[in-house]
Design an enzyme around this catalytic site. Sequence first.
Site, PDB file in Angstrom:
ATOM      1  N   SER A 154      90.108  72.329  33.017  1.00 52.09           N
ATOM      2  CA  SER A 154      88.860  72.652  34.263  1.00 52.09           C
ATOM      3  C   SER A 154      87.992  72.616  33.421  1.00 52.09           C
ATOM      4  O   SER A 154      88.217  73.868  32.706  1.00 52.09           O
ATOM      5  CB  SER A 154      89.421  73.255  35.033  1.00 52.09           C
ATOM      6  OG  SER A 154      88.164  73.308  36.430  1.00 52.09           O
ATOM      7  N   TYR A 167      93.871  79.367  39.638  1.00 55.95           N
ATOM      8  CA  TYR A 167      93.719  78.492  39.249  1.00 55.95           C
ATOM      9  C   TYR A 167      92.864  78.379  38.040  1.00 55.95           C
ATOM     10  O   TYR A 167      93.342  77.881  37.138  1.00 55.95           O
ATOM     11  CB  TYR A 167      92.492  77.741  40.588  1.00 55.95           C
ATOM     12  CG  TYR A 167      91.737  75.974  40.133  1.00 55.95           C
ATOM     13  CD1 TYR A 167      92.573  75.266  40.237  1.00 55.95           C
ATOM     14  CD2 TYR A 167      90.444  76.316  39.910  1.00 55.95           C
ATOM     15  CE1 TYR A 167      92.504  73.570  39.880  1.00 55.95           C
ATOM     16  CE2 TYR A 167      90.680  74.425  39.165  1.00 55.95           C
ATOM     17  CZ  TYR A 167      91.334  73.450  39.052  1.00 55.95           C
ATOM     18  OH  TYR A 167      90.321  72.403  39.029  1.00 55.95           O
TER      19      TYR A 167
HETATM   20  N1  LIG Z   1      88.184  67.458  41.182  1.00 53.64           N
HETATM   21  C1  LIG Z   1      87.501  68.809  40.209  1.00 53.64           C
HETATM   22  O1  LIG Z   1      85.933  68.939  40.894  1.00 53.64           O
HETATM   23  C2  LIG Z   1      87.918  68.592  39.816  1.00 53.64           C
HETATM   24  C3  LIG Z   1      87.609  69.394  38.740  1.00 53.64           C
HETATM   25  C4  LIG Z   1      87.855  69.790  37.670  1.00 53.64           C
HETATM   26  C5  LIG Z   1      89.352  69.583  37.676  1.00 53.64           C
HETATM   27  N2  LIG Z   1      90.065  69.008  38.329  1.00 53.64           N
HETATM   28  C6  LIG Z   1      91.781  68.530  37.869  1.00 53.64           C
HETATM   29  O2  LIG Z   1      91.922  67.403  37.728  1.00 53.64           O
HETATM   30  C7  LIG Z   1      93.558  67.112  38.021  1.00 53.64           C
HETATM   31  C8  LIG Z   1      93.031  66.263  39.424  1.00 53.64           C
HETATM   32  O3  LIG Z   1      92.981  66.252  40.675  1.00 53.64           O
HETATM   33  P1  LIG Z   1      92.011  65.529  41.183  1.00 53.64           P
HETATM   34  O4  LIG Z   1      90.290  66.218  41.847  1.00 53.64           O
HETATM   35  O5  LIG Z   1      91.710  64.320  41.232  1.00 53.64           O
HETATM   36  O6  LIG Z   1      92.701  65.982  42.932  1.00 53.64           O
HETATM   37  P2  LIG Z   1      93.439  65.242  43.759  1.00 53.64           P
HETATM   38  O7  LIG Z   1      92.858  63.870  43.947  1.00 53.64           O
HETATM   39  O8  LIG Z   1      93.357  65.997  44.999  1.00 53.64           O
HETATM   40  O9  LIG Z   1      94.657  64.873  43.363  1.00 53.64           O
HETATM   41  C9  LIG Z   1      96.050  65.751  42.384  1.00 53.64           C
HETATM   42  C10 LIG Z   1      97.319  64.739  42.432  1.00 53.64           C
HETATM   43  O10 LIG Z   1      97.647  65.479  42.160  1.00 53.64           O
HETATM   44  C11 LIG Z   1      99.038  65.125  42.468  1.00 53.64           C
HETATM   45  N3  LIG Z   1      99.435  67.022  42.752  1.00 53.64           N
HETATM   46  C12 LIG Z   1      99.910  67.452  42.938  1.00 53.64           C
HETATM   47  N4  LIG Z   1     100.448  68.411  43.250  1.00 53.64           N
HETATM   48  C13 LIG Z   1     101.760  67.473  43.062  1.00 53.64           C
HETATM   49  C14 LIG Z   1     103.229  68.084  42.352  1.00 53.64           C
HETATM   50  N5  LIG Z   1     103.855  69.140  43.277  1.00 53.64           N
HETATM   51  N6  LIG Z   1     103.839  66.479  42.154  1.00 53.64           N
HETATM   52  C15 LIG Z   1     103.002  65.589  42.291  1.00 53.64           C
HETATM   53  N7  LIG Z   1     102.409  65.692  41.956  1.00 53.64           N
HETATM   54  C16 LIG Z   1     101.207  66.039  42.070  1.00 53.64           C
HETATM   55  C17 LIG Z   1      98.693  64.557  43.891  1.00 53.64           C
HETATM   56  O11 LIG Z   1      99.103  64.167  44.672  1.00 53.64           O
HETATM   57  P3  LIG Z   1     100.562  63.771  45.338  1.00 53.64           P
HETATM   58  O12 LIG Z   1     100.239  64.822  45.847  1.00 53.64           O
HETATM   59  O13 LIG Z   1     101.386  62.421  46.007  1.00 53.64           O
HETATM   60  O14 LIG Z   1     101.587  65.101  44.730  1.00 53.64           O
HETATM   61  C18 LIG Z   1      97.428  64.131  43.303  1.00 53.64           C
HETATM   62  O15 LIG Z   1      97.432  62.103  43.052  1.00 53.64           O
HETATM   63  C19 LIG Z   1      93.359  68.772  39.059  1.00 53.64           C
HETATM   64  O16 LIG Z   1      94.690  69.405  37.683  1.00 53.64           O
HETATM   65  C20 LIG Z   1      92.587  69.438  39.004  1.00 53.64           C
HETATM   66  O17 LIG Z   1      92.462  70.249  38.656  1.00 53.64           O
HETATM   67  C21 LIG Z   1      89.681  68.576  38.983  1.00 53.64           C
END
Ligand SMILES: NC(=O)c1ccc[n+]([C@@H]2O[C@H](COP(=O)([O-])OP(=O)(O)OC[C@H]3O[C@@H](n4cnc5c(N)ncnc54)[C@H](OP(=O)(O)O)[C@@H]3O)[C@@H](O)[C@H]2O)c1
Length: 265
Positions: A154, A167
């Site tokens: 991130s 985080y």
């Molecule tokens: N959105 C942003 O602005 C942003 C910015 C920078 C980086 N990121 C990073 O991008 C990645 C994806 O995030 P997103 O924004 O797409 O969020 P999201 O829609 O909330 O997706 C998070 C994913 O992680 C999975 N997950 C969470 N806990 C888990 C566990 N214990 N075991 C297995 N899977 C798990 C969830 O699936 P289940 O709930 O089905 O397990 C879901 O598929 C993350 O690493 C986040 O830190 C996001």
Amino acid sequence: MSRRRVLGYDPAMPAVEIRTALVTGASSGIGAALSKLLARQGITVALVARREDALRTVAAEIEAAGGAASVHPVDVADPEATVAAVQAADDALGGLDLVVANAGVGKGQWSGKLTWADCADVLAVNVTGATATLCAVLPRMVARRRGHLVGVSSIAAYRGLPKFAAYSASKAYLGTFLEALRVDLRGTGVSVTDVRPGYVRTAMTSDNESMAFAITAEDAAERIVKAIRARRGQVTFPLPMAAGAHLMASLPNPLFDRMMGRRKR
Ligand SMILES: NC(=O)c1ccc[n+]([C@@H]2O[C@H](COP(=O)([O-])OP(=O)(O)OC[C@H]3O[C@@H](n4cnc5c(N)ncnc54)[C@H](OP(=O)(O)O)[C@@H]3O)[C@@H](O)[C@H]2O)c1
């Protein structure tokens, strides 16, 4: 120095032909969009997350569009279960060419109210889960002399952001881990990419009111695939957020503290 080198292209990284991939956090957001995009490019994708029903929905969409996907419900906070599931997918697919440690959690909390319970999940998923995912195939890829390891870190990795202590630290860990892998694995046939998105509109950020230069999960997925195919060691996007992050990283502590300290609790 060539323009491609300046943009992060690493000629020491091999161009891996990708036929199979595994994506964690594939049940929603960036992971779901990335899995669908990879499948549209003819790649067989192993989908990993906890919610089996949501994974099945993503797999059904992929299959309806003519692609191939398998579903692997697993909690990446359990490292032994994660290693077993990733290795089972590696065996079933005849060797994974691409593994993306994308699953992540994190929500804002002022550090003055931070408890261990607030941090435990973040470390278990973002640190332990991502490490277990990547290590599950690491020696196998090196033995095969082919593969690409990706971690979704991130923009929060660049500095300790207010309200995001655990985080930010978890993403800095992942970025540093990937950097060491990238250096160690030079010449082994295995490539490494550290992905650092700015704001992406997903479930994770649905409560966030102010998100500068926010992009969609589909846009993020396009940028991630482009970086993988261009063999970039690290990618930060979108550009204005990347510029801001680099500037923020270079600020002396007193200036950074004053700027960030203005934020509301
Ligand atoms: N959105 C942003 O602005 C942003 C910015 C920078 C980086 N990121 C990073 O991008 C990645 C994806 O995030 P997103 O924004 O797409 O969020 P999201 O829609 O909330 O997706 C998070 C994913 O992680 C999975 N997950 C969470 N806990 C888990 C566990 N214990 N075991 C297995 N899977 C798990 C969830 O699936 P289940 O709930 O089905 O397990 C879901 O598929 C993350 O690493 C986040 O830190 C996001």
